[in-house]
Design an enzyme around this catalytic site. Structure first.
Site, PDB file in Angstrom:
ATOM      1  N   TYR A  56       9.091  -7.310  15.966  1.00  0.00           N
ATOM      2  CA  TYR A  56       8.447  -7.929  17.131  1.00  0.00           C
ATOM      3  C   TYR A  56       8.755  -7.187  18.426  1.00  0.00           C
ATOM      4  O   TYR A  56       7.954  -7.202  19.352  1.00  0.00           O
ATOM      5  CB  TYR A  56       8.800  -9.420  17.204  1.00  0.00           C
ATOM      6  CG  TYR A  56       8.087 -10.214  16.133  1.00  0.00           C
ATOM      7  CD1 TYR A  56       8.747 -10.584  14.964  1.00  0.00           C
ATOM      8  CD2 TYR A  56       6.735 -10.517  16.247  1.00  0.00           C
ATOM      9  CE1 TYR A  56       8.081 -11.244  13.948  1.00  0.00           C
ATOM     10  CE2 TYR A  56       6.062 -11.182  15.239  1.00  0.00           C
ATOM     11  CZ  TYR A  56       6.742 -11.537  14.086  1.00  0.00           C
ATOM     12  OH  TYR A  56       6.056 -12.177  13.071  1.00  0.00           O
ATOM     13  N   HIS A 109      -0.480 -19.574  17.719  1.00  0.00           N
ATOM     14  CA  HIS A 109       0.542 -18.884  16.913  1.00  0.00           C
ATOM     15  C   HIS A 109       1.667 -18.299  17.768  1.00  0.00           C
ATOM     16  O   HIS A 109       2.428 -17.440  17.312  1.00  0.00           O
ATOM     17  CB  HIS A 109      -0.101 -17.763  16.080  1.00  0.00           C
ATOM     18  CG  HIS A 109      -0.966 -18.278  14.975  1.00  0.00           C
ATOM     19  ND1 HIS A 109      -1.857 -17.471  14.305  1.00  0.00           N
ATOM     20  CD2 HIS A 109      -1.105 -19.513  14.433  1.00  0.00           C
ATOM     21  CE1 HIS A 109      -2.497 -18.197  13.389  1.00  0.00           C
ATOM     22  NE2 HIS A 109      -2.064 -19.428  13.457  1.00  0.00           N
ATOM     23  N   CYS A 117      14.978 -19.900  22.627  1.00  0.00           N
ATOM     24  CA  CYS A 117      16.419 -20.005  22.332  1.00  0.00           C
ATOM     25  C   CYS A 117      16.668 -21.090  21.291  1.00  0.00           C
ATOM     26  O   CYS A 117      16.314 -22.263  21.507  1.00  0.00           O
ATOM     27  CB  CYS A 117      17.210 -20.331  23.601  1.00  0.00           C
ATOM     28  SG  CYS A 117      18.977 -20.498  23.263  1.00  0.00           S
ATOM     29  N   CYS A 136      20.743 -15.958  26.245  1.00  0.00           N
ATOM     30  CA  CYS A 136      19.674 -16.820  26.777  1.00  0.00           C
ATOM     31  C   CYS A 136      19.920 -17.029  28.263  1.00  0.00           C
ATOM     32  O   CYS A 136      21.034 -17.412  28.658  1.00  0.00           O
ATOM     33  CB  CYS A 136      19.704 -18.170  26.054  1.00  0.00           C
ATOM     34  SG  CYS A 136      18.734 -19.446  26.850  1.00  0.00           S
ATOM     35  N   THR A 176     -11.984 -12.921  13.474  1.00  0.00           N
ATOM     36  CA  THR A 176     -10.984 -13.461  12.559  1.00  0.00           C
ATOM     37  C   THR A 176     -11.525 -13.493  11.131  1.00  0.00           C
ATOM     38  O   THR A 176     -12.720 -13.716  10.934  1.00  0.00           O
ATOM     39  CB  THR A 176     -10.493 -14.868  12.993  1.00  0.00           C
ATOM     40  OG1 THR A 176      -9.462 -15.305  12.122  1.00  0.00           O
ATOM     41  CG2 THR A 176     -11.619 -15.885  13.036  1.00  0.00           C
ATOM     42  N   SER A 177     -10.659 -13.274  10.157  1.00  0.00           N
ATOM     43  CA  SER A 177     -11.085 -13.151   8.749  1.00  0.00           C
ATOM     44  C   SER A 177     -11.223 -14.501   8.055  1.00  0.00           C
ATOM     45  O   SER A 177     -11.711 -14.566   6.924  1.00  0.00           O
ATOM     46  CB  SER A 177     -10.060 -12.303   7.986  1.00  0.00           C
ATOM     47  OG  SER A 177      -8.782 -12.929   8.075  1.00  0.00           O
ATOM     48  N   ASN A 201     -18.329 -11.188  14.427  1.00  0.00           N
ATOM     49  CA  ASN A 201     -17.289 -10.503  13.664  1.00  0.00           C
ATOM     50  C   ASN A 201     -17.806  -9.159  13.165  1.00  0.00           C
ATOM     51  O   ASN A 201     -19.016  -8.976  13.021  1.00  0.00           O
ATOM     52  CB  ASN A 201     -16.883 -11.388  12.466  1.00  0.00           C
ATOM     53  CG  ASN A 201     -15.403 -11.266  12.147  1.00  0.00           C
ATOM     54  OD1 ASN A 201     -14.565 -11.429  13.030  1.00  0.00           O
ATOM     55  ND2 ASN A 201     -15.093 -10.977  10.903  1.00  0.00           N
ATOM     56  N   LEU A 202     -16.861  -8.261  12.870  1.00  0.00           N
ATOM     57  CA  LEU A 202     -17.260  -6.921  12.413  1.00  0.00           C
ATOM     58  C   LEU A 202     -17.948  -7.002  11.054  1.00  0.00           C
ATOM     59  O   LEU A 202     -18.879  -6.253  10.760  1.00  0.00           O
ATOM     60  CB  LEU A 202     -16.005  -6.038  12.305  1.00  0.00           C
ATOM     61  CG  LEU A 202     -16.186  -4.524  12.284  1.00  0.00           C
ATOM     62  CD1 LEU A 202     -16.885  -4.055  13.547  1.00  0.00           C
ATOM     63  CD2 LEU A 202     -14.828  -3.833  12.140  1.00  0.00           C
TER      64      LEU A 202
HETATM   65  N1  APR Z   1     -14.774  -6.557  16.523  1.00  0.00           N
HETATM   66  C1  APR Z   1     -14.980  -7.733  15.840  1.00  0.00           C
HETATM   67  N2  APR Z   1     -14.297  -8.092  14.715  1.00  0.00           N
HETATM   68  C2  APR Z   1     -13.393  -7.218  14.254  1.00  0.00           C
HETATM   69  C3  APR Z   1     -13.130  -5.961  14.884  1.00  0.00           C
HETATM   70  C4  APR Z   1     -13.865  -5.654  16.074  1.00  0.00           C
HETATM   71  N3  APR Z   1     -13.685  -4.516  16.741  1.00  0.00           N
HETATM   72  N4  APR Z   1     -12.162  -5.296  14.172  1.00  0.00           N
HETATM   73  C5  APR Z   1     -11.854  -6.109  13.118  1.00  0.00           C
HETATM   74  N5  APR Z   1     -12.595  -7.246  13.160  1.00  0.00           N
HETATM   75  C6  APR Z   1     -12.542  -8.402  12.245  1.00  0.00           C
HETATM   76  C7  APR Z   1     -12.303  -8.005  10.783  1.00  0.00           C
HETATM   77  O1  APR Z   1     -13.544  -7.793  10.137  1.00  0.00           O
HETATM   78  C8  APR Z   1     -11.570  -9.234  10.228  1.00  0.00           C
HETATM   79  O2  APR Z   1     -12.510 -10.199   9.744  1.00  0.00           O
HETATM   80  O3  APR Z   1     -11.417  -9.163  12.618  1.00  0.00           O
HETATM   81  C9  APR Z   1     -10.870  -9.814  11.472  1.00  0.00           C
HETATM   82  C10 APR Z   1      -9.353  -9.618  11.504  1.00  0.00           C
HETATM   83  O4  APR Z   1      -8.816 -10.342  10.422  1.00  0.00           O
HETATM   84  P1  APR Z   1      -7.223 -10.387  10.162  1.00  0.00           P
HETATM   85  O5  APR Z   1      -6.665  -9.044  10.203  1.00  0.00           O
HETATM   86  O6  APR Z   1      -7.046 -11.207   8.922  1.00  0.00           O
HETATM   87  O7  APR Z   1      -6.640 -11.153  11.442  1.00  0.00           O
HETATM   88  P2  APR Z   1      -6.710 -12.715  11.810  1.00  0.00           P
HETATM   89  O8  APR Z   1      -7.924 -13.360  11.224  1.00  0.00           O
HETATM   90  O9  APR Z   1      -6.516 -12.840  13.250  1.00  0.00           O
HETATM   91  O10 APR Z   1      -5.405 -13.283  11.036  1.00  0.00           O
HETATM   92  C11 APR Z   1      -5.113 -14.660  11.150  1.00  0.00           C
HETATM   93  O11 APR Z   1      -3.052 -14.365   9.993  1.00  0.00           O
HETATM   94  O12 APR Z   1      -1.401 -12.917   9.620  1.00  0.00           O
HETATM   95  C12 APR Z   1      -1.680 -14.091  10.228  1.00  0.00           C
HETATM   96  O13 APR Z   1      -0.694 -15.113  12.118  1.00  0.00           O
HETATM   97  C13 APR Z   1      -1.461 -14.025  11.737  1.00  0.00           C
HETATM   98  O14 APR Z   1      -2.881 -14.859  13.513  1.00  0.00           O
HETATM   99  C14 APR Z   1      -2.880 -14.159  12.291  1.00  0.00           C
HETATM  100  C15 APR Z   1      -3.615 -14.878  11.185  1.00  0.00           C
END
Ligand code: APR
Length: 232
Positions: A56, A109, A117, A136, A176-177, A201-202
């Site tokens: 981190y 998150h 602390c 702290c 987000t995935s 999303n991508l």
């Molecule tokens: N523009 C739009 N979407 C994008 C881009 C971009 N430039 N680059 C990547 N992506 C999409 C990918 O296609 C994928 O679906 O963003 C998503 C990222 O997915 P993850 O890597 O799984 O991240 P996230 O969904 O934020 O993960 C959720 O999982 O690991 C834990 O706590 C962590 O907050 C996180 C949570």
């Protein structure tokens, strides 16, 4: 989009990818180099606190070196101009939404620039390292941990999130995935509350089939265009 007053936006690592911050599950994602249970669980922290603090500390330095991109700035504009309800719920621990101008924001998150602390419970804005076990600022104990919600821990602000989703007219998911709950379940809750649902999303996420509309592409292009539409 007519008749839309209350908006909830969920963001994930994809919105910060174009700012140079790695996502989690891409081929070059963070979880390729690290075992989740080692660096993102309370058990992992007890087992090897140095490994976790080093992980981190590096992410904190990356966050501070990164800049908000066009998607963050567009959401900042929306937050400024939107006179209905708006809540941006981010799974990201970076502060690029804040630096992009967003204020109606909730980090479910946790935050990279915050230390918690374990001795007195205080939280402090933190831009330095934790590996060297600094005291702290409140109680002086060397019991600071990253203020991050790890797997198996309860995300922050869930009551506020559920309340906003319950009265949302529009739920938008960006970068987000859909792999991690409870965030991955918000779209279903929004749908059953009668909200319209949009994914930016991508690629298709694991929850794409729940969305009324999915627009595929880079956040830096999709989000400004969508905000333009909303403010027209
Ligand atoms: N523009 C739009 N979407 C994008 C881009 C971009 N430039 N680059 C990547 N992506 C999409 C990918 O296609 C994928 O679906 O963003 C998503 C990222 O997915 P993850 O890597 O799984 O991240 P996230 O969904 O934020 O993960 C959720 O999982 O690991 C834990 O706590 C962590 O907050 C996180 C949570």
């Amino acid at each position: 989009m007519d008749g839309i007053r209350n908006i909830v936006i969920l963001t994930g690592a994809g919105i910060s990818a174009e700012s140079g911050l790695r996502t989690f599950r891409a081929d070059d994602g963070l979880w390729e180099d690290h075992r989740v249970e080692d660096v993102a669980s309370p058990e992992g922290f007890r087992r090897d606190p140095e490994l976790v603090q080093r992980f981190y500390d590096a992410r904190r330095a990356n966050v501070m070196a990164a800049e908000p991109n066009a998607a963050h700035r567009a959401l900042g504009r929306l937050d400024d101009a939107w006179d209905g309800e708006l809540l941006i719920v981010t799974q990201n621990i970076d502060d690029l939404h804040e630096r992009g101008g967003a204020g109606r924001l909730l980090h479910m998150h946790g935050e990279a620039l915050s230390a918690w602390c374990l001795a007195c419970g205080a939280r402090h804005r933190w831009t330095g390292t934790l590996l060297d076990e600094p005291p702290c600022p409140t109680c002086g104990e060397a019991e600071l941990r990253p203020d991050i919600v790890w797997f198996g821990e309860m995300p922050y602000g869930m009551d506020r999130i559920f309340a906003a989703i319950a009265c949302a007219d529009l739920f938008v998911s960006i970068g987000t995935s859909g792999a991690v709950y409870p965030a991955a379940g918000f779209v279903q809750q929004a749908k059953s509350a009668g909200a319209r649902t949009l994914e930016l999303n991508l690629e298709h996420s694991q929850g794409s089939h729940w969305f009324d509309e999915s627009r595929l592409g880079a956040a830096s292009a999709l989000v400004p265009a969508w905000v333009e539409e909303m403010l027209r």
